[in-house]
Design an enzyme around this catalytic site. Structure first.
Site, PDB file in Angstrom:
ATOM      1  N   GLY A   1       0.776  -1.353  -0.100  1.00  0.00           N
ATOM      2  CA  GLY A   1      -0.102  -0.225   0.082  1.00  0.00           C
ATOM      3  C   GLY A   1       0.937   1.355   0.074  1.00  0.00           C
ATOM      4  N   ASN A   2       0.213   2.308   0.325  1.00  0.00           N
ATOM      5  CA  ASN A   2       1.025   3.519   0.237  1.00  0.00           C
ATOM      6  C   ASN A   2       0.536   4.264   1.542  1.00  0.00           C
ATOM      7  OD1 ASN A   2      -1.216   5.318  -0.916  1.00  0.00           O
ATOM      8  ND2 ASN A   2      -0.800   3.849  -2.730  1.00  0.00           N
ATOM      9  N   ARG A   3       0.791   5.803   1.490  1.00  0.00           N
ATOM     10  CA  ARG A   3       0.666   6.295   2.720  1.00  0.00           C
ATOM     11  C   ARG A   3      -0.677   7.297   2.204  1.00  0.00           C
ATOM     12  NH1 ARG A   3       4.668   7.257   6.349  1.00  0.00           N
ATOM     13  NH2 ARG A   3       6.868   6.238   5.687  1.00  0.00           N
TER      14      ARG A   3
END
Length: 411
Positions: free
Chosen positions: A215-217
């Site tokens: 995933g990412n932020r």
């Protein structure tokens, strides 16, 4: 009246006689605590749900229903004349009908006739009442005259019923009001009225096994700011949201997704009749080549197997190359960590979109923050810098650039 009081934005909160009237107390609290001078004007029916004393105590101003009260102050004219915003929440089917036909049999409907400021209606009623052709025609009439009618939410209604007609989240109605007030003299322009815009927001997650993902932020805050701002400018908004913890913006259709492929499917479907598509989501470039159906175990003394990755579809490039119809405006976002503008210009040329919002990301930059800073690159070579500030400011600038491009398609 001292200078501080004069500088407080004057808001009229109209409350009509629906069970959702009690939820308007939260909206009133948000407005007063954020520095607005609020005058509550309930209908007589609304007082069956929440009493006059409550409205007066929470607002700090008298709350009346009749044109015959304090006649020497001519309240049926003065309240609307002095207002900078009128919001009716909840707005019943009866109130919408009266407003659409210019009836004025109490203080609230008189106020609506005298107001020369932006007017917002937040409907709440049973699904059958909302979908009735009479109500839909009244809503269309109000919108045609410049009023902002927020689409009701879908969910639990009075009793056991469920459907469209639920009062939107009061916090999100407050945010909607805040965006309208922030536009100042431009609030009544409604340059996106009659337009359908699709926005992606948040981050995608690509599953490795039943408990892990890549995933990412991304928090989704920028995409949600774009959605709120477009709705406040009159657009019909579809928000394709990936893995956020944010409440649904008032009046916005939200389509939740998880992965990049799910996002692609939802965006392409929604974009079929969209005037503009804004890809603000942080879409994973890669996904695991193989999904492991059982949890990947840690084996003592052994290093884990390498994880092979494959490319995800390039949604922005696909939408830009295969537009649903001529004149559709496509906006992309580029999150860069170095050589920001150089990489942004290359990406703009590669993706083929009309506008590309380029910002630098990293620890405490853009992702998760309430502020942002960017340069908006256009296919015609122009550049629009947006200094560091609230993400709503960047959202307004994006729509300021999109709106004239859409206007050209009407010529």
């Amino acid at each position: 009246m001292d200078k501080r009081e004069r500088e407080r934005p004057r808001v009229v909160l109209g409350v009509s006689g629906g069970i959702a009237a009690y939820k308007a107390c939260e909206l009133l609290r948000r407005l007063t605590e954020s520095g607005h001078d609020v005058r509550v004007v309930p209908t007589a029916s609304a007082l069956h749900f929440v009493g006059e004393a409550t409205w007066s105590a929470l607002s700090g101003n008298p709350a009346g229903t009749e044109v015959w009260e304090s006649v020497h102050e001519v309240p049926h004219v003065r309240i609307g004349q002095a207002a900078e915003l009128v919001v009716v929440a909840p707005a019943t089917a009866d109130l919408l009908a009266k407003a659409a036909h210019g009836l004025a049999d109490d203080l609230l409907t008189n106020t609506l006739l005298t107001a020369r400021c932006p007017v917002i209606f937040a409907p709440a009623m049973h699904t059958e009442m909302w979908e009735n052709p009479a109500t839909q025609e009244n809503v269309a009439t109000l919108r045609r005259r410049g009023a902002l009618v927020i689409e009701p939410a879908v969910g639990r209604l009075t009793g056991v019923d469920t459907g469209k007609g639920r009062f939107p989240d009061p916090v999100e109605i407050f945010e909607f009001c805040r965006r309208v007030l922030a536009r100042g003299d431009r609030a009544t322009e409604q340059d996106l009225a009659g337009r359908h815009v699709v926005i992606s927001a948040g981050g995608t997650r690509e599953p490795l096994d039943p408990v892990r993902y890549l995933g990412n932020r991304s928090s989704g805050k920028q995409g949600y700011a774009l959605a709120r701002t477009a709705a406040a400018r009159g657009a019909r908004v579809t928000l394709v949201a990936g893995n956020t913890e944010l409440p649904d913006p008032a009046g916005v259709e939200v389509i939740p997704i998880g992965t990049a492929r799910q996002l692609r499917e939802a965006v392409l479907k929604a974009a079929a009749d969209a005037d503009a598509v804004v890809m603000a989501a942080a879409v994973a470039d890669f996904r695991p080549a193989v999904y492991t159906t059982g949890k990947i175990k840690k084996i003592e003394g052994q290093e884990p197997e390498p994880i092979a990755l494959v490319r995800n579809p390039d949604i922005l490039a696909e939408i830009s190359a295969e537009r649903a119809h001529p004149g559709q405006v496509v906006v992309g976002f580029a999150a860069e960590t170095d050589e920001v503008l150089a990489n942004g210009r290359a990406k703009l040329a590669r993706k083929g979109c009309d506008l590309l919002v380029v910002n630098e990301v990293g620890e405490h930059k853009a992702f998760g923050s309430a502020e942002n800073e960017a340069v908006i690159l256009a296919a015609d070579g122009t550049e629009t810098p947006v200094p560091y500030g609230p993400k709503e400011t960047l959202a307004e600038t994006v729509w300021d650039l999109v709106a004239p491009r859409l206007a050209e398609t009407r010529r």
